[in-house]
Scaffold this motif. Structure first.
Motif, PDB file in Angstrom:
ATOM      1  N   LEU A  14     -65.492 -42.019  41.307  1.00 13.47           N
ATOM      2  CA  LEU A  14     -64.574 -42.819  41.547  1.00 13.47           C
ATOM      3  C   LEU A  14     -64.950 -44.606  41.762  1.00 13.47           C
ATOM      4  O   LEU A  14     -66.040 -44.833  42.114  1.00 13.47           O
ATOM      5  CB  LEU A  14     -63.950 -42.119  43.073  1.00 13.47           C
ATOM      6  N   ALA A  15     -63.752 -45.519  41.911  1.00 13.75           N
ATOM      7  CA  ALA A  15     -64.548 -46.823  42.216  1.00 13.75           C
ATOM      8  C   ALA A  15     -63.611 -47.253  42.340  1.00 13.75           C
ATOM      9  O   ALA A  15     -62.218 -46.940  42.601  1.00 13.75           O
ATOM     10  CB  ALA A  15     -65.129 -47.071  40.466  1.00 13.75           C
ATOM     11  N   TYR A  16     -64.056 -48.317  43.273  1.00 12.33           N
ATOM     12  CA  TYR A  16     -63.236 -49.064  43.962  1.00 12.33           C
ATOM     13  C   TYR A  16     -63.771 -50.516  44.736  1.00 12.33           C
ATOM     14  O   TYR A  16     -64.885 -50.347  44.505  1.00 12.33           O
ATOM     15  CB  TYR A  16     -62.167 -47.922  45.472  1.00 12.33           C
ATOM     16  N   GLU A  17     -62.823 -51.491  44.570  1.00 13.75           N
ATOM     17  CA  GLU A  17     -63.358 -53.306  44.762  1.00 13.75           C
ATOM     18  C   GLU A  17     -63.309 -53.373  46.583  1.00 13.75           C
ATOM     19  O   GLU A  17     -62.941 -52.239  47.468  1.00 13.75           O
ATOM     20  CB  GLU A  17     -62.244 -53.733  44.913  1.00 13.75           C
ATOM     21  N   THR A  18     -65.090 -53.618  46.679  1.00 10.65           N
ATOM     22  CA  THR A  18     -65.316 -53.643  48.429  1.00 10.65           C
ATOM     23  C   THR A  18     -66.188 -54.750  47.984  1.00 10.65           C
ATOM     24  O   THR A  18     -66.313 -55.294  46.822  1.00 10.65           O
ATOM     25  CB  THR A  18     -66.774 -52.979  48.081  1.00 10.65           C
ATOM     26  N   GLU A  19     -66.651 -55.561  49.795  1.00 15.68           N
ATOM     27  CA  GLU A  19     -67.115 -56.855  50.340  1.00 15.68           C
ATOM     28  C   GLU A  19     -68.233 -56.055  50.738  1.00 15.68           C
ATOM     29  O   GLU A  19     -67.632 -55.661  52.045  1.00 15.68           O
ATOM     30  CB  GLU A  19     -65.694 -57.400  50.191  1.00 15.68           C
ATOM     31  N   LEU A  20     -69.296 -57.045  51.105  1.00 17.65           N
ATOM     32  CA  LEU A  20     -70.350 -56.378  51.720  1.00 17.65           C
ATOM     33  C   LEU A  20     -70.394 -57.369  51.978  1.00 17.65           C
ATOM     34  O   LEU A  20     -70.687 -58.668  51.127  1.00 17.65           O
ATOM     35  CB  LEU A  20     -71.727 -55.371  50.664  1.00 17.65           C
ATOM     36  N   ILE A  21     -71.270 -57.760  53.264  1.00 22.62           N
ATOM     37  CA  ILE A  21     -72.571 -59.325  53.916  1.00 22.62           C
ATOM     38  C   ILE A  21     -73.391 -58.379  53.816  1.00 22.62           C
ATOM     39  O   ILE A  21     -73.665 -57.318  54.398  1.00 22.62           O
ATOM     40  CB  ILE A  21     -71.802 -59.491  55.491  1.00 22.62           C
TER      41      ILE A  21
ATOM     42  N   LEU B 198     -73.197 -50.179  42.715  1.00 25.20           N
ATOM     43  CA  LEU B 198     -71.885 -51.227  43.323  1.00 25.20           C
ATOM     44  C   LEU B 198     -72.403 -52.175  41.617  1.00 25.20           C
ATOM     45  O   LEU B 198     -73.022 -53.284  41.560  1.00 25.20           O
ATOM     46  CB  LEU B 198     -72.501 -52.615  43.737  1.00 25.20           C
ATOM     47  N   ALA B 199     -71.193 -52.609  40.934  1.00 24.84           N
ATOM     48  CA  ALA B 199     -71.155 -53.491  40.031  1.00 24.84           C
ATOM     49  C   ALA B 199     -70.517 -54.591  40.434  1.00 24.84           C
ATOM     50  O   ALA B 199     -69.440 -54.895  40.989  1.00 24.84           O
ATOM     51  CB  ALA B 199     -70.144 -53.379  39.091  1.00 24.84           C
ATOM     52  N   VAL B 200     -70.932 -55.163  40.801  1.00 22.62           N
ATOM     53  CA  VAL B 200     -71.065 -56.865  41.202  1.00 22.62           C
ATOM     54  C   VAL B 200     -70.412 -57.611  40.608  1.00 22.62           C
ATOM     55  O   VAL B 200     -70.896 -57.775  39.074  1.00 22.62           O
ATOM     56  CB  VAL B 200     -73.368 -57.503  41.361  1.00 22.62           C
ATOM     57  N   SER B 201     -69.809 -58.885  40.852  1.00 28.48           N
ATOM     58  CA  SER B 201     -68.892 -59.257  40.062  1.00 28.48           C
ATOM     59  C   SER B 201     -68.991 -60.290  40.531  1.00 28.48           C
ATOM     60  O   SER B 201     -68.969 -61.342  40.335  1.00 28.48           O
ATOM     61  CB  SER B 201     -67.239 -58.841  40.570  1.00 28.48           C
ATOM     62  N   SER B 202     -69.406 -61.098  41.831  1.00 29.85           N
ATOM     63  CA  SER B 202     -69.380 -62.479  42.807  1.00 29.85           C
ATOM     64  C   SER B 202     -70.174 -62.633  44.068  1.00 29.85           C
ATOM     65  O   SER B 202     -70.813 -61.416  44.676  1.00 29.85           O
ATOM     66  CB  SER B 202     -68.413 -63.091  42.510  1.00 29.85           C
ATOM     67  N   ILE B 203     -71.159 -63.591  43.880  1.00 30.31           N
ATOM     68  CA  ILE B 203     -71.766 -64.016  45.464  1.00 30.31           C
ATOM     69  C   ILE B 203     -70.600 -65.007  46.409  1.00 30.31           C
ATOM     70  O   ILE B 203     -70.597 -66.350  44.681  1.00 30.31           O
ATOM     71  CB  ILE B 203     -73.291 -64.063  45.358  1.00 30.31           C
ATOM     72  N   ILE B 204     -70.821 -65.391  47.069  1.00 26.82           N
ATOM     73  CA  ILE B 204     -70.291 -66.671  47.989  1.00 26.82           C
ATOM     74  C   ILE B 204     -70.690 -66.421  48.745  1.00 26.82           C
ATOM     75  O   ILE B 204     -71.159 -65.764  50.090  1.00 26.82           O
ATOM     76  CB  ILE B 204     -68.808 -66.651  48.597  1.00 26.82           C
ATOM     77  N   PHE B 205     -71.826 -68.028  49.358  1.00 32.32           N
ATOM     78  CA  PHE B 205     -72.851 -68.744  50.514  1.00 32.32           C
ATOM     79  C   PHE B 205     -71.733 -69.813  50.448  1.00 32.32           C
ATOM     80  O   PHE B 205     -71.713 -71.012  49.821  1.00 32.32           O
ATOM     81  CB  PHE B 205     -73.926 -67.363  50.412  1.00 32.32           C
ATOM     82  N   THR B 206     -72.063 -70.556  51.557  1.00 26.84           N
ATOM     83  CA  THR B 206     -72.333 -71.929  52.173  1.00 26.84           C
ATOM     84  C   THR B 206     -74.018 -72.233  52.880  1.00 26.84           C
ATOM     85  O   THR B 206     -75.233 -70.854  53.221  1.00 26.84           O
ATOM     86  CB  THR B 206     -71.517 -72.705  53.299  1.00 26.84           C
ATOM     87  N   SER B 207     -74.692 -73.544  52.631  1.00 23.42           N
ATOM     88  CA  SER B 207     -76.244 -73.743  52.654  1.00 23.42           C
ATOM     89  C   SER B 207     -76.534 -73.326  54.273  1.00 23.42           C
ATOM     90  O   SER B 207     -77.183 -73.594  54.491  1.00 23.42           O
ATOM     91  CB  SER B 207     -75.629 -75.210  52.550  1.00 23.42           C
TER      92      SER B 207
ATOM     93  N   LEU C 110     -71.987 -63.229  51.074  1.00 22.02           N
ATOM     94  CA  LEU C 110     -70.648 -62.488  50.331  1.00 22.02           C
ATOM     95  C   LEU C 110     -70.760 -61.623  48.858  1.00 22.02           C
ATOM     96  O   LEU C 110     -70.787 -62.845  48.173  1.00 22.02           O
ATOM     97  CB  LEU C 110     -68.624 -63.184  51.101  1.00 22.02           C
ATOM     98  N   LEU C 111     -70.853 -60.781  49.076  1.00 23.06           N
ATOM     99  CA  LEU C 111     -71.124 -59.520  47.872  1.00 23.06           C
ATOM    100  C   LEU C 111     -70.024 -59.210  47.350  1.00 23.06           C
ATOM    101  O   LEU C 111     -69.467 -58.359  47.939  1.00 23.06           O
ATOM    102  CB  LEU C 111     -72.020 -58.965  47.353  1.00 23.06           C
TER     103      LEU C 111
END
Length: 106
Positions: free
Chosen positions: A33-40, A8-17, A23-24
């Motif tokens: 092959l490569a495609y955009e994905t989101e992992l929790i 996974l080529a990590v582009s960003s992370i998001i989370f709340t306190s 969210l990765l």
């Protein structure tokens, strides 16, 4: 996912306190092959990702990437953009361990 030899080529992370989930976002690479994905992922899995990024990138410091914004009473939104890292690839197997991963397509 069947093929666990994914990176996974990590582009960003998001989370709340107030939440343990993170969210990765990134590009999942499977062979050519490569495609955009989101992992929790969990906070401990986030630590694994950050440790991997730190080992692969000289002078990596999360403080330089992590930003926050107040979104409510006693709650903050944290986010980081890793698009400019020279090496943002992490092994999906090392993140998920034995956890099952479900792919949803629309």
């Amino acid at each position: 996912m069947r093929n666990l030899e994914n990176s996974l080529a990590v582009s960003s992370i998001i989370f709340t306190s107030n939440d343990n989930d993170v969210l990765l976002k990134g590009d999942l690479k499977r062979g050519q092959l490569a495609y955009e994905t989101e992992l929790i992922i969990s906070q401990s899995q986030l630590n694994q990702v950050l440790n991997t990024l730190s080992k692969q990138n000289d002078l990596f410091a999360i403080e330089e990437y992590l930003q926050s914004e107040i979104i409510g009473r006693d709650e903050k939104l944290f986010f980081a953009d890793f698009g400019h890292l020279s090496n943002s690839l992490v092994d999906v197997q090392s993140i998920l361990g034995t956890q099952e991963c479900m792919q949803i397509r629309a």
